[in-house]
Design a protein around this motif. Structure first.
Motif, short mmCIF file in Angstrom:
data_model
loop_
_atom_site.label_atom_id
_atom_site.label_comp_id
_atom_site.label_asym_id
_atom_site.label_seq_id
_atom_site.Cartn_x
_atom_site.Cartn_y
_atom_site.Cartn_z
N ARG A 49 0.83 -1.21 0.00
CA ARG A 49 0.00 0.00 0.00
C ARG A 49 0.87 1.26 0.00
NH1 ARG A 49 -5.27 1.39 1.05
NH2 ARG A 49 -5.83 -0.68 1.78
N ALA A 50 1.95 1.25 0.76
CA ALA A 50 2.83 2.42 0.83
C ALA A 50 3.45 2.72 -0.54
CB ALA A 50 3.93 2.19 1.87
N GLN A 51 3.78 1.68 -1.29
CA GLN A 51 4.40 1.87 -2.60
C GLN A 51 3.40 2.16 -3.71
OE1 GLN A 51 7.78 1.91 -3.58
NE2 GLN A 51 7.92 2.20 -1.36
N SER A 52 2.23 1.51 -3.66
CA SER A 52 1.31 1.62 -4.79
C SER A 52 0.11 2.53 -4.53
CB SER A 52 0.78 0.22 -5.15
OG SER A 52 -0.05 -0.27 -4.11
N GLY A 53 -0.15 2.82 -3.25
CA GLY A 53 -1.31 3.63 -2.93
C GLY A 53 -2.61 2.85 -2.87
N MET A 54 -2.52 1.52 -2.98
CA MET A 54 -3.72 0.68 -2.88
C MET A 54 -3.34 -0.65 -2.26
SD MET A 54 -4.31 -0.48 -6.87
CE MET A 54 -4.11 1.13 -7.59
N SER A 55 -4.34 -1.34 -1.74
CA SER A 55 -4.09 -2.65 -1.15
C SER A 55 -3.83 -3.66 -2.26
CB SER A 55 -5.29 -3.09 -0.31
OG SER A 55 -6.37 -3.43 -1.15
N PRO A 56 -3.24 -4.81 -1.92
CA PRO A 56 -3.07 -5.85 -2.95
C PRO A 56 -4.40 -6.27 -3.58
CG PRO A 56 -1.68 -6.34 -1.06
CD PRO A 56 -2.56 -5.18 -0.67
N LYS A 57 -5.46 -6.35 -2.77
CA LYS A 57 -6.76 -6.73 -3.32
C LYS A 57 -7.28 -5.65 -4.28
CE LYS A 57 -11.42 -8.13 -2.09
NZ LYS A 57 -12.35 -8.42 -1.01
N GLU A 58 -7.13 -4.38 -3.89
CA GLU A 58 -7.56 -3.30 -4.79
C GLU A 58 -6.79 -3.36 -6.10
OE1 GLU A 58 -8.81 0.08 -1.49
OE2 GLU A 58 -6.71 -0.12 -2.06
N TYR A 59 -5.49 -3.68 -6.02
CA TYR A 59 -4.68 -3.79 -7.23
C TYR A 59 -5.19 -4.93 -8.11
CZ TYR A 59 -0.88 -4.73 -10.40
OH TYR A 59 -0.17 -4.96 -11.53
N ARG A 60 -5.44 -6.10 -7.49
CA ARG A 60 -5.91 -7.23 -8.27
C ARG A 60 -7.25 -6.93 -8.93
NH1 ARG A 60 -4.30 -9.93 -3.50
NH2 ARG A 60 -6.44 -10.52 -3.10
N LEU A 61 -8.15 -6.23 -8.22
CA LEU A 61 -9.43 -5.84 -8.82
C LEU A 61 -9.22 -4.89 -9.99
CD1 LEU A 61 -11.69 -5.34 -5.68
CD2 LEU A 61 -12.10 -6.94 -7.55
N SER A 62 -8.36 -3.89 -9.81
CA SER A 62 -8.14 -2.89 -10.87
C SER A 62 -7.45 -3.51 -12.09
CB SER A 62 -7.32 -1.71 -10.35
OG SER A 62 -5.97 -2.08 -10.13
N ALA A 63 -6.68 -4.56 -11.87
CA ALA A 63 -5.97 -5.22 -12.97
C ALA A 63 -6.82 -6.30 -13.62
CB ALA A 63 -4.67 -5.81 -12.45
N GLY A 64 -8.03 -6.51 -13.09
CA GLY A 64 -8.91 -7.53 -13.65
C GLY A 64 -8.51 -8.94 -13.24
N LEU A 65 -7.75 -9.06 -12.18
CA LEU A 65 -7.29 -10.37 -11.73
C LEU A 65 -8.25 -11.04 -10.76
CD1 LEU A 65 -3.54 -9.44 -11.27
CD2 LEU A 65 -4.61 -10.61 -13.21
N LEU A 66 -9.24 -10.29 -10.27
CA LEU A 66 -10.28 -10.83 -9.41
C LEU A 66 -11.63 -10.39 -9.96
CD1 LEU A 66 -9.11 -10.02 -5.75
CD2 LEU A 66 -9.12 -12.22 -6.86
N PRO A 67 -12.63 -11.24 -9.88
CA PRO A 67 -13.96 -10.79 -10.30
C PRO A 67 -14.49 -9.78 -9.30
CG PRO A 67 -14.07 -12.99 -9.37
CD PRO A 67 -12.61 -12.61 -9.44
#
Length: 55
Positions: A21-39
C-alpha cells in the motif's frame, strides 16, 4: 499472496500488505481488482437466489 510476501522476505501478510500500500497507494486486493485479476463480486447479490433458482 502469502508466497509472494514470503519470497520477498516479509514475515507476515500484514507487513507485506502495508508495504504494498505504501508503494502503490492501494491494497493488494484493490490492485488485483483494478488489474482484472479478481472478479468484482457483490457478496450480497451473490447470495440471493436468481429467479430461475426460485422456480
Amino acid at each position: 499472496m502469502n508466497h509472494i510476501g514470503e519470497a520477498l522476505g516479509f514475515k507476515t501478510q500484514t507487513s507485506f500488505s502495508q508495504a504494498f500500500r505504501a508503494q502503490s497507494g492501494m491494497s493488494p486486493k484493490e490492485y488485483r481488482l483494478s488489474a482484472g485479476l479478481l472478479p468484482d463480486i457483490d457478496p450480497v447479490q451473490d447470495n440471493e437466489p436468481s429467479s430461475e433458482q426460485t422456480r
